[in-house]
Design an enzyme around this catalytic site. Structure first.
Site, PDB file in Angstrom:
ATOM      1  CG  HIS A  19      13.578  -7.787 -32.372  1.00 43.26           C
ATOM      2  ND1 HIS A  19      14.053  -6.497 -32.513  1.00 43.26           N
ATOM      3  CD2 HIS A  19      12.230  -7.682 -32.310  1.00 43.26           C
ATOM      4  CE1 HIS A  19      13.034  -5.668 -32.536  1.00 43.26           C
ATOM      5  NE2 HIS A  19      11.913  -6.354 -32.402  1.00 43.26           N
ATOM      6  CE  LYS A  43       5.583  -0.806 -34.708  1.00 45.14           C
ATOM      7  NZ  LYS A  43       6.237  -2.063 -34.341  1.00 45.14           N
ATOM      8  NE  ARG A  94       8.067  -5.221 -25.649  1.00 42.96           N
ATOM      9  CZ  ARG A  94       8.053  -4.281 -26.555  1.00 42.96           C
ATOM     10  NH1 ARG A  94       9.158  -3.894 -27.104  1.00 42.96           N
ATOM     11  NH2 ARG A  94       6.948  -3.686 -26.914  1.00 42.96           N
ATOM     12  CB  SER A 132      12.722  -1.128 -31.997  1.00 47.28           C
ATOM     13  OG  SER A 132      13.131  -2.444 -32.240  1.00 47.28           O
TER      14      SER A 132
END
Length: 170
Positions: A19, A43, A94, A132
């Site tokens: 990030h 999440k 990514r 994360s």
């Protein structure tokens, strides 16, 4: 000339070195970069909205970038961007799986407001595997997350894991 205002949205649960890389690079592309810390209950966040906001603010301050502001939001991204007078949404990629999802989101956002462009930044090759979700999983199973987050974030994650308990029996 119109000021270029960018939004880099995310849950940042927790904020990672990946990030931070996108924040550094994204800030170079716009006059002002707003880090939009949002909610996403699907999440299963480890940190509260307030904790994540404070974590992101601290990390941004550490980066020392002048044209970055952290703002919390709980709304449709396009509506948030409009409220901030943003004309760019910055998203990090990514892997191919990220691209497929982000491409679809960019298309939907364009349908909602074609004045807001989405810009994709490829993650630095050394940071591409960082997510994360994986950082939290590694920490929950007693692994070392130092290569993926800053020292203060590592401490916060490890403190939270100590509160909720580690998983596994090794």
């Amino acid at each position: 000339m119109t000021q270029r205002i960018g939004i880099y949205p995310g849950t940042f649960d927790p904020i990672t070195l990946g990030h931070a890389d996108i924040i550094r690079r994204g800030a170079k592309l716009v006059d002002k970069l707003i880090i939009g810390v949002t909610t996403n209950p699907s999440k299963n966040p480890m940190f509260t909205n307030e904790e994540r906001f404070a974590m992101v603010e601290r990390e941004v301050e550490t980066l020392g970038i002048e044209n970055v502001e952290v703002v919390g939001f709980n709304a449709l991204l396009v509506k948030f961007a409009q409220k901030q007078n943003a004309n760019v949404i910055i998203r990090g990629l990514r892997a191919v799986a990220d691209f497929e999802y982000e491409y679809q989101m960019a298309g939907m956002n364009q349908q909602l407001d074609d004045e807001i462009e989405t810009v994709f930044l490829m993650a630095d090759v050394s940071l591409q595997p960082i997510a994360s979700k994986l950082v939290k999983e590694i920490a929950l199973y007693g692994g070392d997350i130092a290569p993926f987050v800053s020292a203060p974030v590592r401490n916060e994650v490890n403190d939270r894991v100590a509160e909720i308990g580690r998983k596994g029996d090794f």
